[in-house]
Enzyme design. Structure first.
Site, PDB file in Angstrom:
ATOM      1  N   GLU A   1      30.162  37.251  45.173  1.00 40.85           N
ATOM      2  CA  GLU A   1      29.611  36.049  44.480  1.00 40.85           C
ATOM      3  C   GLU A   1      29.490  34.938  45.626  1.00 40.85           C
ATOM      4  O   GLU A   1      28.412  34.237  45.674  1.00 40.85           O
ATOM      5  CB  GLU A   1      30.424  35.724  43.408  1.00 40.85           C
ATOM      6  CG  GLU A   1      30.595  36.300  42.356  1.00 40.85           C
ATOM      7  CD  GLU A   1      31.567  37.594  42.334  1.00 40.85           C
ATOM      8  OE1 GLU A   1      32.214  37.691  43.559  1.00 40.85           O
ATOM      9  OE2 GLU A   1      31.801  38.275  41.461  1.00 40.85           O
TER      10      GLU A   1
ATOM     11  N   HIS B   1      38.542  35.455  32.527  1.00 42.00           N
ATOM     12  CA  HIS B   1      37.119  35.632  32.315  1.00 42.00           C
ATOM     13  C   HIS B   1      36.658  34.720  31.285  1.00 42.00           C
ATOM     14  O   HIS B   1      35.764  35.235  30.549  1.00 42.00           O
ATOM     15  CB  HIS B   1      37.024  37.222  31.797  1.00 42.00           C
ATOM     16  CG  HIS B   1      37.054  38.163  32.881  1.00 42.00           C
ATOM     17  ND1 HIS B   1      38.377  38.583  33.385  1.00 42.00           N
ATOM     18  CD2 HIS B   1      36.111  38.966  33.631  1.00 42.00           C
ATOM     19  CE1 HIS B   1      37.942  39.557  34.368  1.00 42.00           C
ATOM     20  NE2 HIS B   1      36.741  39.795  34.566  1.00 42.00           N
TER      21      HIS B   1
END
Lengths: 344, 325
Positions: B59, B128
């Site tokens: 990322e 998450h």
């Protein structure tokens, strides 16, 4: 060994290296006179890496630097007046005093943004290389950083992406940990990497690699020339490790001038200097090494070198005059350029 | 106008921006995460083979490449899917992208879009389920977009890509399946324009993202009890259309803010502070915030619901605001 190029180019490299040296020496003096604030990093001792590398770029190539960026900007031809004004936080600086020493840039010369976060420029430079590939003009992205950047995770991700996407990028690691004095109390610590051969990291990620003496202009010229051929030809990333010797003025937390201003008489073996730094100014200093090579090759004699120095000093004087004469920005300047205003 | 799902509208926007501007480049392309709607964009890499880059689990590298590519002339959309993963890219998102234009003194720009899926998803647990928009709102230099309908996701995504500024585009997967009218053709919606999603006279409910749809349902139900709720959707946090909210509070005199970020220093906190500073005289009672409680997100669905801005809490806050509790 000198690069195999015209005398004119050889001279231009020498003069540019000298400009960086005199600019940075002046900067240290200005800081000691309390003309500007903040921590800053000088490029003295690494001129033989950045100058021959950057001299070979096309005007539309992309260049990424680090917190130690003054020399890279000067090598790219950025105006010393505006550079110095920016370092002093004046409105005449290219970023109107909002960037300072750590973030000098010149988008027109492909230096869009300078990250002072160690390793921060490596993903940015990889992205610019992706743009270079996509825009189809064979633009190349060059990313210069120190050995410390390889301690960051960003380096690994960027180098892996560069290989996966086969983008036109040259990573140049200016390893400046050699002969750093970790045993001196208060001295800055140096690299903490497990491997001693930094090119092994890049090789494992599929880069074409070269390890060279970063104090040798000819070695850098030739490594860069080969790397540029490769990346412009679409063959994927290159990684060059240039081993540079840390200038004794960088042993402390703040730059100092332990030998005073560079004495060009050291080029021809004359001139006095502190005995403790004899090794530096008689052998290691890459600027003096290169000037000696030019002298030995008959390209520049003493008078010529001294004349370059006079011209360079005048240029630095003019930069200082401009920067010191430039006012501080108005407070409202702080609120400009948070966003691109068009259409908002 | 044609009716379609939120997911279809979003996919249409992606195709429109790819079609209209060849600088648009996708770095990562899982715009629907693992949901079945991913089939809508599965063929993008084949449709645009030189403009869709597959990313490894990197990322930080991907977001940094997006910023770098944007500076060098592309219009990248970086997709890192789950919003919680934006923390892996934090240095590039909050410490590089928003500083490019500013530190250059206005000479460089980074027109990158970071796309993420935010919020409670049912069983996402602590790692998450994030809604990082309030943390991002504390970072000057980033535009923040939160669509809440099919028309909005299309119009706002188009404008985000056309924007010259770095933009974080966050949508809530629970919206993917909702249906709604979407204008044909260039349906761009300018950033910085709030929308009154339902007009009412008794209380203003400012809601963001999926909470907008939740509040519209609640407003319809409360109408039967004689409570007339106005639902205002800011649609973008940066730029922020405070005027529309002040005007609404000027009319109703009461404010409830419903948002999925954690309560402390959350999106609702900032909106409440602004109204308290700028429209205090219009208020006839305290501002009420309905947010995610200040605890990590628990796994068990019953626990997740308990700490979320659920229907029961929203109704209670509205009734307290109008004095009907």
């Amino acid at each position: 060994m000198l690069p195999d190029v015209s005398a004119e180019r050889l001279v231009a490299i020498g003069r540019r290296m000298l400009l960086i040296r005199r600019f940075e020496e002046r900067l240290i003096t200005l800081f000691q006179d309390k003309v500007f604030v903040g921590h800053y990093h000088v490029y003295i001792g690494q001129e033989a890496t950045g100058v021959p590398a950057i001299a070979q770029l096309r005007p539309d190539d992309f260049l990424f630097s680090t917190h130690r960026n003054h020399g890279h900007n000067l090598a790219r031809g950025v105006d010393p007046k505006m550079l110095l004004a920016e370092i002093l936080g004046r409105v005449g600086g290219m970023s109107r005093g909002k960037a300072g020493t750590l973030h000098l840039s010149d988008p027109q010369r492909g230096i869009f943004h300078t990250s002072a976060v160690v390793g921060g420029s490596m993903p940015l430079a990889t992205g610019a290389a992706l743009a270079g590939k996509q825009l189809g003009k064979q633009q190349v992205s060059v990313c210069l950083f120190g050995d410390g950047a390889l301690e960051e995770g960003a380096a690994y991700e960027a180098m892996n992406l560069a290989s996966l996407w086969k983008v036109p990028i040259i990573f140049i690691c200016e390893n400046n940990c050699l002969e750093a004095r970790e045993d001196i109390p208060g001295a800055w610590h140096t690299t903490c990497l497990t491997t001693q051969r930094l090119i092994d990291i890049a090789a494992a990620l599929g880069h074409s690699t070269a390890a060279i003496d970063g104090g040798d202009v000819g070695a850098m010229w030739s490594a860069m020339s080969q790397a540029l051929d490769r990346v412009r030809g679409g063959e994927g990333p290159c990684f060059i490790e240039a081993a540079t010797i840390r200038w004794p003025g960088n042993f402390g937390l703040w730059p100092e001038l332990p030998m005073g201003l560079t004495n060009l008489a050291w080029v021809w073996g004359a001139g006095e200097g502190p005995a403790a730094y004899e090794g530096w100014f008689r052998e290691q200093d890459p600027l003096l090494r290169y000037l000696r090579e030019l002298q030995a090759a008959g390209i520049a004699d003493r008078d010529t070198i001294l004349a370059w120095d006079e011209a360079v000093r005048k240029e630095v004087d003019a930069a200082a005059q401009f920067a010191l004469g430039s006012p501080s920005p108005e407070p409202a300047e702080a609120r400009r350029h948070v966003f691109v205003e068009a259409g908002r | 106008m044609s009716e379609m799902t939120y997911a279809e509208a979003k996919a249409a926007a992606l195709r429109q921006v790819l079609e209209e501007d060849e600088r648009v480049t996708l770095i990562g392309s899982s715009f629907f995460g693992l949901s079945p709607f991913r089939r809508l964009t599965d063929s993008l890499p084949a449709e645009y083979p030189t403009r869709v880059y597959k990313i490894p689990i990197a990322e930080l590298g991907a977001c940094g490449c997006g910023v770098g590519a944007a500076m060098a002339g592309l219009r990248p959309i970086v997709d890192i899917s789950t919003a919680s993963f934006i923390f892996e890219a934090w240095p590039q998102v909050v410490n590089e992208a928003p500083h490019v234009h500013y530190m250059s003194g206005g000479r460089a720009r980074a027109p990158v879009v970071f796309h993420v899926l935010h919020g409670l998803r049912g069983g996402g647990a602590a790692q998450h389920s994030h809604s990082p928009q309030s943390m991002l709102w504390n970072t000057p230099g980033l535009e923040i977009v939160l669509p809440a309908s099919p028309a909005d996701v299309k119009g706002l995504l188009i404008s985000s890509v056309r924007s010259d500024n770095p933009t974080v585009f966050l949508d809530q997967p629970v919206l993917f399946g909702m249906r709604g009218e979407v204008p044909e053709g260039d349906a761009a919606i300018p950033l910085g324009k709030a929308e009154v999603k339902r007009a009412g006279k008794d209380v203003t409910v400012v809601a963001t993202s999926a909470a907008v749809q939740q509040c519209l349902k609640i407003a319809a139900a409360l109408a039967g009890e004689g409570i007339d709720v106005e639902v205002v959707d800011p649609r973008t946090l940066v730029p922020f259309d405070a005027e529309t909210i002040y005007a609404s509070v000027g009319k109703t005199g009461r404010l409830v803010i419903v948002d999925e970020t954690h309560q402390s220093c959350g999106v609702a906190s900032e909106i409440a502070a602004r109204v308290a500073e700028e429209a205090f005289d219009a208020l006839r009672g305290p501002i009420r915030r309905v947010c995610t409680e200040d605890v990590p997100i628990p796994f068990a669905p019953v626990l997740e619901t308990a700490i979320s801005p659920n229907e029961e809490k929203i109704i209670r806050a509205i009734k307290l605001a109008v004095g009907a509790a």
